[in-house]
Design an enzyme around this catalytic site. Structure first.
Site, PDB file in Angstrom:
ATOM      1  CB  SER A 112       3.205  -1.567  -6.010  1.00  0.00           C
ATOM      2  OG  SER A 112       3.044   0.001  -5.390  1.00  0.00           O
ATOM      3  CB  VAL A 169      14.126  -3.777  -2.267  1.00  0.00           C
ATOM      4  CG1 VAL A 169      15.739  -3.286  -2.216  1.00  0.00           C
ATOM      5  CG2 VAL A 169      13.906  -3.418  -2.848  1.00  0.00           C
ATOM      6  CG  ASP A 185       3.921   3.964  -2.591  1.00  0.00           C
ATOM      7  OD1 ASP A 185       4.509   2.863  -2.756  1.00  0.00           O
ATOM      8  OD2 ASP A 185       2.943   3.591  -1.809  1.00  0.00           O
TER       9      ASP A 185
END
Length: 1041
Positions: free
Chosen positions: A729, A733, A852
């Site tokens: 979100s 990466v 998160d």
């Protein structure tokens, strides 16, 4: 230097000074009893939670001379008030035992087990000469075990299991003539077993497993005629089992597994008529299994796996009526399985894989109604599969692959409600796959590939409630795919390649859970359904070597995780939609041997293999060495722009045209026009979208440690790589290798073009937050190395973690650990995560809330140590004022967020509890079986609320049948339920969670490639230790405890 003799009063003097205020009004009554002062010295020397010594208090009124006799863990003699029993087990104590313990001179029983006591073992305990039981197991005592234990001349039970002792085993133990139980297992003792141990005439139990002992086994141990339990496995002995061991006439449990022993199996062991457990696995034994072993009528568990045994199974094994476990895996055994094996009344487990067995399986196998797991893979069995395998509806794992079984699948298997895993690939099975597997509520894995099945694939596979893996490839179906196949609620991997499938691919409506779809090598025709966009989790799509025609749906490019696409060797036409060029996830896109035209999309496609586009005469671009005719393609694009100036119509626009055309009854010419318009809209994408214009300014590198690369190095590397490690979100990466060879992970935060969110960044806020995160240093936190920024973009540079994430380990399906090893590793990972979050919550100023926390944000380093990633990153991005920001991921968000929209430390605690539930259950945080709107928390609580067996919640594959692991899983379940309490105030702080986890931490030790899982001296259950062979299911072996 000569030691001085110190009187008790002088030794106790400092303690008296310390306690003087305590006794100010009570000195006469308590008379400074050595019993009291010894106990209080223990209390002051050992650290632990407040509850450890909560009732160890001295009254100030002086009414009770022997107050200590009422303290928890203390038992006194009724007449003398002398302490005769002291139990401080499992109190989470740490520190060192004080010398004053020697003054409990009447002590008969001392239990210090299950703590974190450390240092050298205190020789003062040897002054407690009346001791009959001494238990120091499951602590952290280290160094060599000191001499002097022979002073405990009345000792009957000595348990030192699971410490860190090293050096030689103490030889003076042999002088304890009353000793009945001896446990030195689970340390690092080396050298040989002292032959003098054979003189312990009353010994009934000896446990030396899980050390690094060597040499030959002492034949004198055969003189222990009272011995019932010998457990000396997981060491490094050499030679054979001494024939003298046949004299152990009372022996019930014998384990010399994984000891590097060799030679033939001693015939004489067949004389041990009381033997119930015989574990000789993972050695180098050769020759045949002695027929004399058929005389072991009491035998329940037999495991000769991973040796070099040859010959056949002795026919006399059919008479072992008490046998429940028979494991002969990975030997050179041959011949047929005796028919009587199928009639053994107690048999629950049969492991014969990786041998050279032939013939048919016993036709009554499973008829006893108790068979639970069977693996006979990698042999040469023939004939049909016995229909009685699941007679008692207890069979949960059936592994038959790589044999020569033939005939149809028994219909009885479709009624096997307990079946969880069924593998029967690489056989000669034929006929129709029976209907009924879809109704099995526990079935998660089915592999029937490389057989000779015909006719229709059963449609009820699509209704199987928990089925995750279905492989039907390399068969002879000659039928269409079931229309409902994509509606399977939990199916993740579906392969039906090279199976002679015909017809069109069904619409992908309902394709929510699929990760991999393999349909290559069939005779499928028609177009690729445009609604493939419903397959939101798809990683791999292989439709190659079919007869598919039409255009490539642009919807494939919108799949958020798609990585591998193979559409080669078909009849596809039209252009490659330009949308694919902006895909950040695609690493393979093979469309060779089709009839495609037009430019190959730029962007990420520039780094693909040119062979992926070969044998398409109409394709052009640098990858195929053919320049594009710009006039030709621009003309086509201009024509489309004239009809659709504002925005290119997507599939829905084309669909509307089709509907309107049908509605007004305009015939053939309108349909042609609509089709042409639709196809041209795809061509328009060649030059449209995905381009970022304008000057974005220079890159700036902010480093939080010394870096041997520059911002330009990072940017240049990303421009040449499409190696995406993950996407979430907050950004994407990448794995990036710097010019100096250093590998790092680069997280590119979402910019303003991510979908329609129009995300913008607050430049000063980002830098301030990054500066805080960059100063975080902890062994369980992924280190932020630096930050690259310009006017439009932020990239975070992290140390690279080579072993993926906890999500991969839990749900990736690639099991490379044994059941016991995996549980131990997961428990350690859970502790590591707790340590990392504890640091963020309690040791950082200001406090850092993760926001998160989920398995994909828990990375694993080279040693599988947990590293928490993405902490605080959610605060670095925000949406436009009109957009709402959801903090966290669905399934991990605390319930109070719905009405507070606030995230704090208690939110992280809730997310952590969800992760623990995933570890315990093996399920994801959200699954269809939980019901609409429900998460794993709701599911677990509903199971417990309806009073279902708590063990049904535990993951079967994690060794829940093992008593020790099962109890540890239940303990973790209790912690998870606390963390996921609905009210935030009921959730414990992470510091307390960590303390509870560490207190209940399993004691395991790894020697070489093996995990030692050995239990307590008083526990007569068994542990399953499972090993994995490549391409095989988990193979369970047992270590008695």
């Amino acid at each position: 230097m000569k030691k001085k003799n110190i009187s008790p009063s002088l030794v106790l003097h400092p303690l008296l000074l310390l306690l003087l205020p305590f006794f100010a009004f009570n000195s006469l009554a308590l008379k400074f009893s050595p019993q009291l002062l010894s106990l209080l010295s223990l209390k002051t020397s050992l650290s632990g939670p407040p509850s450890a010594f909560q009732d160890w208090k001295v009254p100030v009124n002086g009414q009770n001379d022997a107050v200590w006799c009422s303290w928890s863990g203390v038992v006194c003699d009724n007449v003398t008030a002398q302490v005769i029993s002291l139990d401080l087990s499992h109190r989470n104590l740490s520190g060192r035992i004080p010398i004053q313990i020697r003054y409990l001179s009447s002590l008969l029983y001392l239990n210090l087990s299950g703590n974190s006591l450390e240092g050298s073992f205190p020789t003062s305990i040897f002054d407690l000469t009346k001791l009959t039981t001494l238990d120091i197991s499951r602590n952290s005592f280290d160094s060599s075990f000191p001499p002097g234990i022979s002073k405990l001349k009345f000792l009957k039970v000595f348990n030192a299991f699971s410490n860190n002792f090293e050096g030689l085993l103490p030889s003076d133990v042999s002088r304890l003539r009353f000793l009945e139980e001896l446990n030195f297992g689970g340390s690092y003792f080396e050298g040989e077993i002292p032959a003098a141990y054979g003189g312990l005439q009353r010994l009934k139990f000896i446990h030396l497993a899980g050390n690094v002992l060597g040499g030959k086994l002492p034949p004198r141990l055969g003189l222990l005629t009272e011995l019932q339990h010998m457990e000396i496995g997981y060491n490094h002995f050499n030679g054979n089992i001494p024939s003298e061991f046949a004299l152990l006439s009372n022996l019930k449990y014998f384990d010399v597994s994984n000891c590097s022993l060799s030679g033939s199996l001693p015939q004489e062991l067949g004389n041990l008529s009381n033997l119930e457990t015989l574990f000789l696995f993972q050695n180098g034994f050769t020759g045949e299994i002695p027929e004399s072993y058929s005389n072991l009528k009491s035998l329940k568990l037999l495991d000769f796996s991973s040796n070099q045994l040859s010959g056949s199974i002795p026919s006399g094994f059919s008479t072992l009526k008490n046998l429940t476990w028979l494991s002969l895996i990975s030997n050179n055994l041959s011949g047929e399985v005796p028919e009587g094996i199928g009639e053994l009344p107690e048999l629950t487990t049969l492991f014969l894989w990786n041998n050279n067995f032939t013939g048919v399986l016993p036709h009554k196998l499973g008829s006893n109604g108790k068979l639970e797991t069977m693996d006979v893979s990698n042999n040469s069995f023939t004939g049909t599969i016995p229909s009685s395998l699941c007679h008692g509806n207890k069979l949960y794992k059936l592994i038959l692959f790589s044999n020569m079984f033939e005939g149809e699948l028994p219909k009885s298997l479709t009624r096997c409600e307990s079946l969880w895993r069924f593998r029967s690939q690489n056989n000669r099975l034929n006929g129709t796959i029976p209907i009924g597997f879809g109704s099995l509520r526990n079935l998660t894995f089915v592999d029937l590939s490389n057989n000779r099945f015909t006719d229709q694939i059963p449609a009820d596979f699509a209704t199987a409630p928990v089925l995750q893996y279905l492989n039907l490839s390399t068969n002879f179906f000659h039928r269409k795919l079931p229309e409902n196949i994509w509606k399977a609620p939990n199916l993740q991997i579906f392969s039906a390649s090279f199976s002679n499938l015909i017809g069109e691919i069904p619409n992908y409506v309902g394709c929510k859970s699929f990760y991999r779809i393999e349909l290559q090598g069939n005779s499928l025709n028609g177009t690729i359904p445009w609604d493939i966009g419903h397959c939101e989790k798809l990683l791999c799509l292989n439709l190659s070597q079919n007869h598919l025609n039409g255009i490539i749906p642009w919807e494939i490019s919108t799949l958020p995780s798609i990585a591998d696409v193979d559409l080669s060797h078909n009849l596809l036409t039209g252009t490659i939609p330009s949308d694919f060029g902006s895909s950040k996830t695609i690493t393979t896109f093979n469309v060779s041997y089709n009839q495609l035209i037009g430019p190959i999309p730029s962007g990420s496609f520039a780094h693909l293999n040119p062979s992926f586009f070969s044998s398409n005469e109409g394709l052009c671009g640098d990858l195929v060495g053919k320049p594009c005719n710009s006039d030709r393609f621009n003309a086509g694009n201009a024509d489309i722009d004239g009809h659709h100036k504002e925005e290119r119509p997507k599939k829905t626009a084309g669909a509307i045209v089709w509907i309107l055309a049908a509605a007004i009854g305009v015939g053939f010419f309108v349909l042609v026009a609509a089709t042409r318009c639709f196809q041209k809209s795809y061509g328009n994408r060649v030059d449209g979208g995905g381009r970022n214009g304008g000057d974005i300014g220079p890159w700036k590198l902010t480093a939080f440690q010394r870096l041997n690369f520059t911002a330009d190095d990072v940017v240049e590397c990303l421009s040449k790589t499409d190696n995406i490690l993950g996407m979430g979100s907050t950004g994407t990466v990448y794995k990036a290798e710097m010019p100096n060879g250093e590998i790092i992970a680069v997280k590119k935060l979402w910019g303003k073009n991510k979908e329609n969110g129009k995300i913008r960044r607050r430049k000063s806020g980002v830098l301030a937050e990054v500066d805080v995160l960059g100063n975080v240093r902890h062994r369980n936190i992924v280190r932020l190395l630096g930050c690259c920024t310009n006017r439009d973009c932020t990239m975070l540079l992290y140390e690279y973690m080579p072993n993926g994430s906890l999500d991969d380990l839990l749900h990736g399906g690639d099991k490379t650990m044994t059941a016991a090893a995996e549980w131990t590793a997961l428990y350690q990972i859970a502790i590591g995560v707790a340590q990392g979050i504890c640091y963020l919550h309690h040791d950082c100023d200001p406090v850092i809330v993760h926001r998160d926390l989920k398995p994909s944000n828990i990375l694993l380093d080279a040693d599988f140590e947990a590293r928490v990633a993405d902490f605080g990153v959610a605060k670095l991005i925000q949406t436009d004022e009109s957009m709402s920001v959801v903090a966290g991921s669905y399934g991990y968000i605390a319930p109070e967020y719905a009405y507070t929209l606030q995230v704090d430390k208690k939110s992280d605690i809730y997310s952590y509890g969800v992760i623990l539930l995933e570890i315990i259950t093996g399920k994801r945080s959200v699954e269809p079986e939980f019901g609409e709107g429900n998460s794993i928390v709701d599911w677990v609580r509903s199971k417990l609320k309806t009073k279902e067996d708590v063990e049904e919640v535990l993951d079967k594959s994690m060794g829940r049948s093992c008593s020790l692991i099962r109890e540890e899983m239940k303990q973790m379940l209790r912690i998870a339920l606390l963390c996921t309490s609905r009210s935030p105030t009921d959730r414990p702080p992470m510091r307390d969670v960590l303390l509870i986890l560490q207190e209940a931490k399993p004691k395991r030790k790894t020697v070489g490639d093996n995990v030692i899982v050995v239990g307590d001296v008083n526990d007569v259950n068994f542990e399953d230790v499972c090993s994995v062979d490549v391409g095989h299911d988990v193979k369970c072996q047992r270590i008695g405890v």
